[in-house]
Design a protein around this motif. Structure first.
Motif, short mmCIF file in Angstrom:
data_model
loop_
_atom_site.label_atom_id
_atom_site.label_comp_id
_atom_site.label_asym_id
_atom_site.label_seq_id
_atom_site.Cartn_x
_atom_site.Cartn_y
_atom_site.Cartn_z
N PHE A 19 1.37 -2.17 -6.74
CA PHE A 19 0.08 -2.98 -6.84
C PHE A 19 -0.99 -1.87 -7.26
O PHE A 19 -0.63 -0.45 -7.61
N PRO A 20 -1.37 -2.00 -8.10
CA PRO A 20 -1.87 -1.47 -9.16
C PRO A 20 -2.90 -1.10 -8.19
O PRO A 20 -4.36 -1.41 -7.10
N VAL A 21 -3.65 0.68 -8.46
CA VAL A 21 -4.82 1.24 -7.48
C VAL A 21 -5.85 1.16 -8.33
O VAL A 21 -6.50 1.42 -9.20
N GLN A 22 -7.12 0.88 -7.40
CA GLN A 22 -8.51 0.43 -8.15
C GLN A 22 -9.29 2.06 -7.78
O GLN A 22 -9.95 2.65 -8.33
N ASP A 38 -6.55 4.81 -0.59
CA ASP A 38 -6.34 4.04 -1.40
C ASP A 38 -6.36 2.07 -1.44
O ASP A 38 -6.73 1.45 -0.38
N ILE A 39 -7.40 1.95 -2.40
CA ILE A 39 -7.72 0.81 -2.41
C ILE A 39 -6.55 -0.32 -4.19
O ILE A 39 -6.88 0.45 -5.05
N ALA A 47 -8.70 -7.30 -3.05
CA ALA A 47 -8.57 -5.82 -2.85
C ALA A 47 -8.07 -5.24 -1.45
O ALA A 47 -8.60 -6.08 -0.46
N GLN A 48 -6.59 -4.09 -0.95
CA GLN A 48 -6.45 -4.30 -0.02
C GLN A 48 -6.64 -2.29 0.60
O GLN A 48 -6.23 -1.67 -0.33
#
Length: 195
Positions: A19-22, A38-39, A47-48
């Motif tokens: 998953f890409p990290v925001q 982490d988001i 968003a998770q």
């Protein structure tokens, strides 16, 4: 087809794209552990939030004496307040190899020197919240060479058990410590394959 598949052992499934990290935020840091928030962006664009527990990798070793008995430690564990039988285990120090950590832990916690170290499969104890990894070993032909060298927070009793006793303890759920239960199961499976 690779070697494991030819031997009839299924491979892990194909890797998923991460998953890409925001964003990533440090929540807590200490000598013992860390926690980050982490988001990440899910495949559907949502968003998770992930909380990731960070702790150094560890080792556990099943010490086996020259006459085939198993050395265990009765260890007090502060978080739940119980004392139970375990195999020697501990964290890997910075710059230390897993094998060196296993030799050190066996010596410190039991006073036994390992003559030969054999790796067992390792595992992720809490892979839903941490990348923490446990390296497992069997210490072959252990000799008692000193008293245990314990940290101030360690309260241990060292005892040597016959294999059938340890097998019965395992079968009856006496090993409540996951590192110990899994290390002993892998060890006993390896013994069964050799017989």
């Amino acid at each position: 087809m690779n070697g494991r598949e030819r031997d009839g052992v299924p491979e892990n499934p194909p890797a998923y794209t991460g998953f890409p990290v925001q964003s990533s935020q440090r929540i807590y840091d200490s000598h013992w552990c860390g926690l980050r928030r982490d988001i990440v962006t899910l495949p559907n664009g949502a968003a998770q939030e992930y909380h990731v527990f960070e702790v150094p990798d560890a080792v556990a070793v099943v010490p086996v004496t020259r006459d085939g008995r198993i050395v265990l430690v009765g260890q007090y564990r502060y978080p739940h307040g119980k004392t139970h039988w375990e195999v020697p285990a501990g964290r890997i120090a910075d710059g230390e190899s897993p094998a060196d950590a296993a030799l050190r832990e066996a010596r410190e916690e039991t006073g036994h020197r390992v003559t030969r170290l054999v790796p067992l499969p390792g595992f992720y104890p809490t892979n839903g919240i941490s990348a923490h990894y446990a390296h497992l070993f069997v210490g072959i032909d252990c000799d008692e060479v000193s008293a245990p060298n314990l940290d101030a927070s360690e309260h241990l009793t060292v005892r040597t058990f016959d294999v059938p006793d340890v097998e019965r303890m395992l079968d009856h759920g006496r090993f409540e410590d996951g590192f110990s239960a899994i290390a002993l199961m892998y060890y006993f499976r390896s013994l069964a394959r050799r017989s």
